[in-house]
Design an enzyme around this catalytic site. Structure first.
Site, PDB file in Angstrom:
ATOM      1  N   ASP A 121      -9.906  -5.930  -3.758  1.00 34.77           N
ATOM      2  CA  ASP A 121      -9.474  -4.428  -3.760  1.00 34.77           C
ATOM      3  C   ASP A 121      -9.919  -3.461  -4.861  1.00 34.77           C
ATOM      4  O   ASP A 121      -9.461  -3.504  -6.036  1.00 34.77           O
ATOM      5  CB  ASP A 121      -7.974  -4.430  -3.665  1.00 34.77           C
ATOM      6  CG  ASP A 121      -7.248  -3.202  -3.344  1.00 34.77           C
ATOM      7  OD1 ASP A 121      -7.925  -2.211  -3.232  1.00 34.77           O
ATOM      8  OD2 ASP A 121      -6.136  -3.293  -3.238  1.00 34.77           O
ATOM      9  N   SER A 150       0.798  -1.016  -0.007  1.00 39.11           N
ATOM     10  CA  SER A 150       0.042   0.103   0.028  1.00 39.11           C
ATOM     11  C   SER A 150       0.687   1.237  -0.060  1.00 39.11           C
ATOM     12  O   SER A 150       1.595   1.606  -1.191  1.00 39.11           O
ATOM     13  CB  SER A 150      -0.888   0.049   1.245  1.00 39.11           C
ATOM     14  OG  SER A 150      -2.037   0.837   1.099  1.00 39.11           O
ATOM     15  N   HIS A 192      -7.944  -4.916  -0.051  1.00 43.21           N
ATOM     16  CA  HIS A 192      -6.651  -4.096   0.070  1.00 43.21           C
ATOM     17  C   HIS A 192      -5.579  -4.811   0.861  1.00 43.21           C
ATOM     18  O   HIS A 192      -4.678  -5.136   0.167  1.00 43.21           O
ATOM     19  CB  HIS A 192      -6.930  -2.911   0.455  1.00 43.21           C
ATOM     20  CG  HIS A 192      -5.909  -1.976   0.117  1.00 43.21           C
ATOM     21  ND1 HIS A 192      -5.074  -1.962  -1.149  1.00 43.21           N
ATOM     22  CD2 HIS A 192      -4.912  -1.283   1.239  1.00 43.21           C
ATOM     23  CE1 HIS A 192      -3.996  -1.202  -0.972  1.00 43.21           C
ATOM     24  NE2 HIS A 192      -3.920  -0.885   0.294  1.00 43.21           N
TER      25      HIS A 192
END
Length: 149
Positions: free
Chosen positions: A100, A49, A127
């Site tokens: 996601d 991320s 995610h």
């Protein structure tokens, strides 16, 4: 913002890697200086991320520090061109969860320009796919790492 190196302890990734003979170090936003200070040598960098804003520029500028790269739906993948990605020869495992909706497919679309890549898509995962599917995450990660030896 939501996660730290503690996450890798909680999900069991550090223990799984250690049990399989790997030296695993989890550092929050390490940078080049920490890698050199710890004498890690070329390392496999797992970058989920938000950490993409740090790992991707480092990969493009200092690929010699990377034995392999494991981006997990990182941000900032659109900041680099297909030509820039194509110059990187670092083995890469692109990881994302099929649920996601925000970053999974976007990061895959950009990172697939890395010539030495494989893809690990975790079905039913969001995610932070390694939290949703830790067993599949660990299995895919170990399979990728074993190919590097």
């Amino acid at each position: 913002i939501r996660f730290s190196s503690e996450t890798w302890l909680q999900v069991g990734t550090l223990a799984t890697l250690a049990e399989n003979g790997y030296r695993a170090v989890a550092i929050d936003l390490p940078g080049k200086a920490v890698s050199e200070a710890l004498d890690l040598g070329p390392a496999v960098v797992i970058s989920p991320s938000l950490s993409g804003m740090y790992s991707l520029p480092c990969l493009l500028e200092h690929s010699q520090l990377f034995k392999a790269y494991v981006p997990v739906a990182p941000i900032c993948t659109e900041k680099f061109t297909a030509q820039q990605y194509a110059q990187i020869k670092t083995p890469t495992l692109i990881v994302y969860g099929d649920q996601d909706a925000e970053l999974g497919q976007t990061s895959l679309n950009n990172l697939q320009h890395l010539p030495e890549h494989q893809v690990l898509m975790l079905q039913g995962a969001g995610h932070a796919c390694y939290l949703d599917k830790p067993n599949e995450w660990h299995h895919g990660l170990l399979a990728f790492l074993q190919q590097l030896k």
